[in-house]
Design a protein around this motif. Structure first.
Motif, short mmCIF file in Angstrom:
data_model
loop_
_atom_site.label_atom_id
_atom_site.label_comp_id
_atom_site.label_asym_id
_atom_site.label_seq_id
_atom_site.Cartn_x
_atom_site.Cartn_y
_atom_site.Cartn_z
N ARG A 20 27.75 36.76 26.61
CA ARG A 20 27.79 36.77 28.08
C ARG A 20 29.00 37.55 28.55
O ARG A 20 30.00 37.67 27.83
CB ARG A 20 27.90 35.34 28.65
N VAL A 21 28.93 38.04 29.78
CA VAL A 21 30.11 38.60 30.44
C VAL A 21 30.07 38.16 31.90
O VAL A 21 29.05 38.31 32.58
CB VAL A 21 30.18 40.15 30.30
N LEU A 22 31.17 37.57 32.37
CA LEU A 22 31.25 36.99 33.71
C LEU A 22 32.48 37.54 34.41
O LEU A 22 33.57 37.58 33.84
CB LEU A 22 31.35 35.46 33.63
N ALA A 23 32.28 37.96 35.66
CA ALA A 23 33.43 38.50 36.40
C ALA A 23 33.28 38.40 37.90
O ALA A 23 34.26 38.51 38.62
CB ALA A 23 33.66 39.98 36.02
N ALA A 24 32.04 38.23 38.40
CA ALA A 24 31.81 38.32 39.84
C ALA A 24 32.57 37.23 40.58
O ALA A 24 32.61 36.07 40.16
CB ALA A 24 30.32 38.22 40.15
N GLU A 25 33.20 37.61 41.70
CA GLU A 25 33.88 36.69 42.59
C GLU A 25 33.38 36.93 44.00
O GLU A 25 32.95 38.03 44.35
CB GLU A 25 35.40 36.89 42.53
N TYR A 26 33.46 35.88 44.84
CA TYR A 26 32.92 35.99 46.19
C TYR A 26 33.58 37.14 46.97
O TYR A 26 32.92 37.89 47.67
CB TYR A 26 33.13 34.68 46.95
N ASN A 27 34.88 37.28 46.84
CA ASN A 27 35.60 38.28 47.62
C ASN A 27 36.08 39.45 46.78
O ASN A 27 36.88 40.26 47.23
CB ASN A 27 36.80 37.63 48.34
N GLY A 28 35.62 39.54 45.54
CA GLY A 28 36.07 40.62 44.67
C GLY A 28 37.48 40.37 44.16
O GLY A 28 38.14 39.40 44.52
N GLN A 29 37.94 41.26 43.31
CA GLN A 29 39.29 41.15 42.75
C GLN A 29 40.26 42.05 43.51
O GLN A 29 39.87 43.10 44.03
CB GLN A 29 39.29 41.56 41.27
N ARG A 30 41.50 41.61 43.58
CA ARG A 30 42.56 42.40 44.20
C ARG A 30 43.54 42.79 43.10
O ARG A 30 44.10 41.91 42.44
CB ARG A 30 43.25 41.60 45.30
N VAL A 31 43.74 44.08 42.90
CA VAL A 31 44.60 44.54 41.81
C VAL A 31 45.61 45.55 42.34
O VAL A 31 45.32 46.33 43.26
CB VAL A 31 43.77 45.16 40.67
N ASP A 32 46.81 45.51 41.77
CA ASP A 32 47.84 46.49 42.13
C ASP A 32 48.23 47.37 40.95
O ASP A 32 49.22 48.10 41.00
CB ASP A 32 49.07 45.79 42.71
N SER A 33 47.45 47.28 39.88
CA SER A 33 47.63 48.14 38.71
C SER A 33 46.26 48.41 38.11
O SER A 33 45.30 47.68 38.39
CB SER A 33 48.56 47.46 37.68
N PRO A 34 46.13 49.45 37.29
CA PRO A 34 44.80 49.84 36.78
C PRO A 34 44.26 48.91 35.70
O PRO A 34 44.17 49.25 34.52
CB PRO A 34 45.02 51.25 36.26
N SER A 35 43.89 47.70 36.11
CA SER A 35 43.35 46.71 35.19
C SER A 35 42.56 45.68 35.98
O SER A 35 42.94 45.32 37.10
CB SER A 35 44.50 46.01 34.43
N VAL A 36 41.43 45.22 35.42
CA VAL A 36 40.64 44.16 36.04
C VAL A 36 40.52 43.01 35.06
O VAL A 36 40.80 43.15 33.87
CB VAL A 36 39.24 44.66 36.47
N THR A 37 40.10 41.85 35.57
CA THR A 37 40.00 40.64 34.75
C THR A 37 38.56 40.16 34.70
O THR A 37 37.91 40.02 35.75
CB THR A 37 40.90 39.54 35.30
N LEU A 38 38.07 39.91 33.50
CA LEU A 38 36.77 39.31 33.30
C LEU A 38 36.98 37.82 33.04
O LEU A 38 37.72 37.45 32.13
CB LEU A 38 36.05 39.97 32.13
N SER A 39 36.36 36.97 33.85
CA SER A 39 36.64 35.54 33.75
C SER A 39 36.23 34.96 32.41
O SER A 39 36.87 34.04 31.90
CB SER A 39 35.96 34.78 34.89
N ARG A 40 35.15 35.49 31.81
CA ARG A 40 34.76 35.05 30.48
C ARG A 40 33.92 36.12 29.80
O ARG A 40 33.02 36.69 30.42
CB ARG A 40 33.98 33.74 30.52
N VAL A 41 34.22 36.37 28.54
CA VAL A 41 33.42 37.26 27.70
C VAL A 41 33.12 36.51 26.41
O VAL A 41 34.02 35.95 25.78
CB VAL A 41 34.15 38.58 27.40
N GLN A 42 31.83 36.51 26.02
CA GLN A 42 31.43 35.88 24.77
C GLN A 42 30.59 36.87 23.97
O GLN A 42 29.64 37.44 24.49
CB GLN A 42 30.61 34.60 25.04
N LEU A 43 30.96 37.05 22.71
CA LEU A 43 30.22 37.92 21.80
C LEU A 43 29.91 37.15 20.53
O LEU A 43 30.74 36.37 20.05
CB LEU A 43 31.01 39.17 21.43
N ASN A 44 28.73 37.39 19.97
CA ASN A 44 28.38 36.75 18.70
C ASN A 44 28.49 37.72 17.53
O ASN A 44 28.08 37.41 16.41
CB ASN A 44 26.99 36.14 18.76
#
Length: 327
Positions: free
Chosen positions: A145-169
């Motif tokens: 799974r990969v989860l990242a969506a937020e109601y208001n989106g992410q606010r970033v001040d540097s070139p990086s985003v956050t994924l709330s959860r990533v699962q790989l088998n």
């Protein structure tokens, strides 16, 4: 007298048009294609106006069929919400299957539980279900799974985003792409991962893209899980997406470039640098609304500006009454 009456009628029509968005705010369900090892389905984001039930249905001719899992839900917003397919049905699941995750009303809170004959599905303005229809793969090796969506989106001040959860088998990549004209475009970031679960995973994005954005500008991107061929370098043609039933395990979301991401205040409006596409895994009455609102075919809350129109109409009615009195 005809002109003031005509004006009032026109204003009444305007007020009804302004009130129309009331019906566009209500419950929604957002889930994406995923792989499960134990029958758990993760709903990325959900809003229920009045609470009730979240129900997993088998797909039957592109419509919700037999219910195979149910959970009580409270009103309000929920993220990364887990719901379980009943074990007897999960045991029957082989390979990939499509499921509906549907919001249902609790028509009789005293009846002791979900009754599919009584607790009807919540529908939106056009009669569509407030639901997500997604393929779910089954794997004994673990979830994907990969989860990242937020109601208001992410606010970033540097070139990086956050994924709330990533699962790989299995070892692989999480790949970020810019969204252009509603579809994934060029790759703007990758991260190599071993099999496992990662919470709040940071992924760097292309410096040139970030620098080209205006402060308060918004960009839509998509994060997708990919396999690896083992050479240590991501290549889109050989490191293919994880895709149950041909649907990539991915999530669309937005981020905004800000001067200070830790600031408590947010801009009232931003300048879009990309377009968030509608996802086939989400149908809704529309976006979230206050939990004190009522749920009537997705109509909830109050409409900004309606009070001002009503006040103006009232003022004109008072003026008309004065005019009549003088006559």
């Amino acid at each position: 007298m005809r002109r003031p009456l005509a004006l009032l009628l026109a204003l009444a029509m305007v007020s009804s048009l302004v009130a129309t968005p009331v019906a566009a705010h209500g419950s929604h369900v957002r889930a994406d294609p995923q792989v499960s090892d134990d029958g758990t389905i993760v709903v990325e984001s959900m809003f229920s106006v009045n609470g009730g039930y979240l129900v997993v249905h088998q797909d039957q001719g592109d419509q919700p069929g037999r219910p195979v899992g149910v959970a009580d839900i409270e009103s309000g917003a929920h993220s990364n919400y887990e719901i379980q397919i009943d074990q007897q049905y999960w045991d029957e699941h082989q390979g990939n299957r499509t499921y509906w995750i549907v919001l249902h009303r609790d028509q009789d809170p005293d009846d002791g539980g979900f009754d599919p004959m009584v607790d009807s599905a919540v529908t939106g303005l056009h009669g569509s279900y407030v639901a997500a229809r997604i393929p779910v793969g089954k794997s004994a090796d673990g979830p994907a799974r990969v989860l990242a969506a937020e109601y208001n989106g992410q606010r970033v001040d540097s070139p990086s985003v956050t994924l709330s959860r990533v699962q790989l088998n299995q070892p692989g990549y999480v790949v970020l792409q810019r969204v252009q004209s509603g579809a994934p475009a060029e790759v703007i970031g990758t991260r190599t991962l071993e099999a496992g679960t990662y919470d709040d995973l940071s992924v760097d994005i292309d410096d040139s893209l970030f620098e080209s954005m205006n402060v308060d500008g918004t960009q839509s991107i998509v994060a997708t899980l990919h396999t690896t061929d083992g050479d240590g370098t991501f290549q889109a043609d050989s490191d293919t997406p994880v895709a149950p039933d041909g649907e990539p395990v991915r999530t669309f979301f937005t981020f905004s470039k800000v001067a200070n991401a830790s600031a408590t205040t947010q801009p009232l409006i931003n300048t879009p640098d990309g377009t968030q596409p509608p996802t086939p895994s989400e149908t809704a009455a529309a976006s979230e609304t206050a939990t004190t609102a009522t749920d009537t075919d997705g109509a909830t809350g109050s409409t900004p500006g309606f009070g001002a129109v009503a006040s103006l109409v009232g003022t004109l009615l008072a003026a008309l009454a004065v005019r009549r009195g003088r006559r």
